[in-house]
Write a protein that holds these residues in place. Structure first.
Motif, PDB file in Angstrom:
ATOM      1  N   ARG A 268       0.820  -1.213   0.000  1.00 57.50           N
ATOM      2  CA  ARG A 268       0.000   0.000   0.000  1.00 57.50           C
ATOM      3  C   ARG A 268       0.850   1.258   0.000  1.00 57.50           C
ATOM      4  N   ALA A 269       1.953   1.262   0.743  1.00 56.73           N
ATOM      5  CA  ALA A 269       2.806   2.450   0.780  1.00 56.73           C
ATOM      6  C   ALA A 269       3.363   2.750  -0.616  1.00 56.73           C
ATOM      7  N   GLU A 270       3.708   1.713  -1.351  1.00 55.93           N
ATOM      8  CA  GLU A 270       4.221   1.924  -2.705  1.00 55.93           C
ATOM      9  C   GLU A 270       3.135   2.490  -3.610  1.00 55.93           C
ATOM     10  N   ARG A 291      -7.199  25.388 -16.250  1.00 54.78           N
ATOM     11  CA  ARG A 291      -8.526  24.852 -15.923  1.00 54.78           C
ATOM     12  C   ARG A 291      -8.569  24.343 -14.481  1.00 54.78           C
ATOM     13  N   PHE A 292      -9.791  24.005 -14.055  1.00 51.29           N
ATOM     14  CA  PHE A 292     -10.012  23.429 -12.733  1.00 51.29           C
ATOM     15  C   PHE A 292     -10.874  22.184 -12.895  1.00 51.29           C
ATOM     16  N   ALA A 293     -10.831  21.295 -11.911  1.00 50.96           N
ATOM     17  CA  ALA A 293     -11.590  20.047 -11.994  1.00 50.96           C
ATOM     18  C   ALA A 293     -12.338  19.792 -10.692  1.00 50.96           C
ATOM     19  N   ARG A 294     -13.416  19.046 -10.806  1.00 51.96           N
ATOM     20  CA  ARG A 294     -14.221  18.726  -9.620  1.00 51.96           C
ATOM     21  C   ARG A 294     -14.225  17.246  -9.277  1.00 51.96           C
ATOM     22  N   THR A 295     -13.973  16.381 -10.270  1.00 55.33           N
ATOM     23  CA  THR A 295     -14.078  14.939 -10.036  1.00 55.33           C
ATOM     24  C   THR A 295     -12.712  14.276 -10.153  1.00 55.33           C
ATOM     25  N   VAL A 296     -12.393  13.454  -9.153  1.00 55.93           N
ATOM     26  CA  VAL A 296     -11.154  12.678  -9.141  1.00 55.93           C
ATOM     27  C   VAL A 296     -11.520  11.210  -9.301  1.00 55.93           C
ATOM     28  N   THR A 297     -10.885  10.536 -10.243  1.00 58.98           N
ATOM     29  CA  THR A 297     -11.135   9.115 -10.484  1.00 58.98           C
ATOM     30  C   THR A 297      -9.834   8.345 -10.350  1.00 58.98           C
ATOM     31  N   LEU A 298      -9.890   7.235  -9.655  1.00 64.23           N
ATOM     32  CA  LEU A 298      -8.754   6.322  -9.533  1.00 64.23           C
ATOM     33  C   LEU A 298      -9.156   5.001 -10.171  1.00 64.23           C
ATOM     34  N   LYS A 299      -8.357   4.545 -11.121  1.00 67.73           N
ATOM     35  CA  LYS A 299      -8.659   3.301 -11.822  1.00 67.73           C
ATOM     36  C   LYS A 299      -7.469   2.372 -11.705  1.00 67.73           C
ATOM     37  N   ALA A 300      -7.729   1.091 -11.488  1.00 64.20           N
ATOM     38  CA  ALA A 300      -6.655   0.105 -11.389  1.00 64.20           C
ATOM     39  C   ALA A 300      -7.002  -1.128 -12.217  1.00 64.20           C
ATOM     40  N   LYS A 301      -6.018  -1.605 -12.941  1.00 65.07           N
ATOM     41  CA  LYS A 301      -6.161  -2.890 -13.629  1.00 65.07           C
ATOM     42  C   LYS A 301      -5.464  -3.931 -12.759  1.00 65.07           C
ATOM     43  N   MET A 302      -6.225  -4.955 -12.355  1.00 66.30           N
ATOM     44  CA  MET A 302      -5.693  -5.943 -11.439  1.00 66.30           C
ATOM     45  C   MET A 302      -4.898  -7.014 -12.189  1.00 66.30           C
ATOM     46  N   ILE A 307     -10.948  -4.587 -14.097  1.00 70.53           N
ATOM     47  CA  ILE A 307     -10.789  -3.161 -13.852  1.00 70.53           C
ATOM     48  C   ILE A 307     -11.554  -2.752 -12.594  1.00 70.53           C
ATOM     49  N   TRP A 308     -10.873  -2.067 -11.696  1.00 69.79           N
ATOM     50  CA  TRP A 308     -11.483  -1.481 -10.498  1.00 69.79           C
ATOM     51  C   TRP A 308     -11.446   0.033 -10.678  1.00 69.79           C
ATOM     52  N   SER A 309     -12.554   0.708 -10.400  1.00 70.24           N
ATOM     53  CA  SER A 309     -12.586   2.159 -10.590  1.00 70.24           C
ATOM     54  C   SER A 309     -13.493   2.794  -9.542  1.00 70.24           C
ATOM     55  N   ARG A 310     -13.024   3.913  -8.978  1.00 74.35           N
ATOM     56  CA  ARG A 310     -13.816   4.673  -8.017  1.00 74.35           C
ATOM     57  C   ARG A 310     -13.637   6.162  -8.311  1.00 74.35           C
ATOM     58  N   ALA A 328      -7.472  11.109  -3.952  1.00 77.05           N
ATOM     59  CA  ALA A 328      -7.027   9.869  -4.583  1.00 77.05           C
ATOM     60  C   ALA A 328      -6.608   8.842  -3.537  1.00 77.05           C
ATOM     61  N   ARG A 329      -5.924   9.314  -2.482  1.00 74.81           N
ATOM     62  CA  ARG A 329      -5.539   8.384  -1.408  1.00 74.81           C
ATOM     63  C   ARG A 329      -6.777   7.824  -0.705  1.00 74.81           C
ATOM     64  N   HIS A 330      -7.785   8.669  -0.538  1.00 74.43           N
ATOM     65  CA  HIS A 330      -9.036   8.204   0.076  1.00 74.43           C
ATOM     66  C   HIS A 330      -9.647   7.088  -0.771  1.00 74.43           C
ATOM     67  N   LEU A 331      -9.650   7.258  -2.092  1.00 70.97           N
ATOM     68  CA  LEU A 331     -10.182   6.227  -2.980  1.00 70.97           C
ATOM     69  C   LEU A 331      -9.338   4.962  -2.920  1.00 70.97           C
ATOM     70  N   LEU A 332      -8.033   5.134  -2.839  1.00 67.37           N
ATOM     71  CA  LEU A 332      -7.124   3.992  -2.779  1.00 67.37           C
ATOM     72  C   LEU A 332      -7.400   3.129  -1.552  1.00 67.37           C
ATOM     73  N   GLY A 333      -7.893   3.758  -0.488  1.00 71.98           N
ATOM     74  CA  GLY A 333      -8.147   3.014   0.743  1.00 71.98           C
ATOM     75  C   GLY A 333      -9.143   1.888   0.579  1.00 71.98           C
ATOM     76  N   SER A 334     -10.020   1.949  -0.421  1.00 70.73           N
ATOM     77  CA  SER A 334     -11.029   0.887  -0.604  1.00 70.73           C
ATOM     78  C   SER A 334     -10.579  -0.181  -1.593  1.00 70.73           C
ATOM     79  N   LEU A 335      -9.328  -0.075  -2.093  1.00 76.22           N
ATOM     80  CA  LEU A 335      -8.836  -1.057  -3.060  1.00 76.22           C
ATOM     81  C   LEU A 335      -8.145  -2.213  -2.349  1.00 76.22           C
TER      82      LEU A 335
END
Length: 342
Positions: A268-270, A291-302, A307-310, A328-335
């Protein structure tokens, strides 16, 4: 669909590899493969010499090495590719004010806005031939294929037909209005815009391998099997009906960064270090674009290629790397990392 062949599609030939061969004379006439050079890498572009061995884009680099072990494998020089792309796109804008870039190496051009009589087929062909000559001159030898048709779909089909090795010595193909349906009938279903590997496999299970097969099905059947929007759209495209306009500019809807690792990550640290780095990279690009953004998406291919995506949408827009990193770290916590991230 227009009554005249007035949409032009220009596609550079083996673009990245051709730039490398142009800039490095020792590579000319040799197999060149540009893409990820690690065991997990993917081929971006293969020269035609490499394609003779069965190498193609999106192929795993390891497979490409097996097929063409003698090829030159290069990680790529994207600033050089962007510079050549700017030259080509600038030339297209001299032809018409309506140019729709699709990527660094291809674009649609609306000839109805150009200084040419699109009803004069010979004149349109001459323009395409002149355009190819000018591209080669201004890019110091890079080549392109040009297709012209009554729609974006047909122009792209025509440029594919004009590619090296397809039998057209001048690398220009114009599909005459009225012949579109006959031209596309024998093509594989993947020639239709939007039909990727998954959709092609689904159509194959329905016995539809070629465009002509789709025409044998009723619109009702296609809608039933594929849904209203996709089924109806496919029925129209199988008959070469395409009214999409050439759009001169496209506003980016997202900015992303992607990594492929040499070994599956389970620590997880890596993973957090990767997320932190990518948050900084994506926000630097966001800030550069103003520009500015409102939505952050984290996607992982296992490791099994699933595909896992949040995603998370913030209350306000931001270009802060620290804020994006936290999200992004918050999303990573559920992977679940036990099976490994590819």
């Amino acid at each position: 669909m227009r009554s005249r062949a007035s949409v032009l599609h220009l596609d550079m030939d083996a673009f990245f590899a051709s730039v490398e061969q142009r800039d490095k004379p020792s590579l000319r006439g040799k197999a060149v493969i540009v893409g990820g050079t690690s065991g997990r890498g993917v081929v971006s572009t293969a020269s035609y010499e490499a394609r003779a061995f069965g190498v193609h884009s999106a192929m795993p680099s390891a497979q490409a090495r097996h097929l063409a072990p003698q090829a030159a494998f290069l990680s790529g020089r994207f600033e050089a590719y962007r510079e050549s792309s700017r030259v080509v796109m600038g030339l297209l804008h001299e032809v018409s004010p309506l140019v729709e870039p699709l990527s660094l190496d291809e674009a649609f051009v609306d000839l109805e806005s150009a200084d040419i009589d699109t009803g004069d087929v010979a004149a349109v062909r001459r323009l395409a031939a002149t355009l190819r000559h000018q591209v080669a001159g201004r890019t110091e030898g890079l080549t392109c294929s040009v297709g012209i048709g009554s729609s974006k779909f047909m122009a792209k089909v025509a440029s594919e037909m004009a590619k090296p090795g397809r039998g057209h010595q001048d690398h220009v193909v114009l599909v005459e209005p009225g012949t579109e349906a006959d031209v596309i009938a024998p093509l594989p279903v993947r020639a239709i815009p939007g039909v990727g590997p998954v959709a092609a496999a689904r159509l194959d299970r329905l016995g539809m391998k070629k465009v002509a097969d789709i025409r044998q099905a009723s619109r009702e059947e296609l809608v039933r099997e594929l849904g209203q929007a996709w089924g109806a759209g496919l029925a129209d495209l199988a008959l070469a009906r395409d009214d999409r306009p050439v759009i001169s500019s496209r506003e980016a809807k997202s900015i992303s960064v992607e990594d492929t690792f040499e070994h599956d990550l389970t620590d997880r640290a890596e993973c957090e270090r990767v997320v932190d780095r990518d948050a900084a990279l994506v926000c630097a690009r966001l800030q550069h674009s103003g520009r500015f953004a409102r939505t952050v998406t984290l996607k992982a291919k296992m490791s099994d290629f699933s595909i896992w995506s949040r995603s998370v949408t913030m209350t306000g827009a931001t270009d802060s790397a620290e804020r994006v990193r936290r999200m992004a770290r918050h999303l990573l916590g559920s992977l679940d990392l036990r099976e490994g991230v590819r």
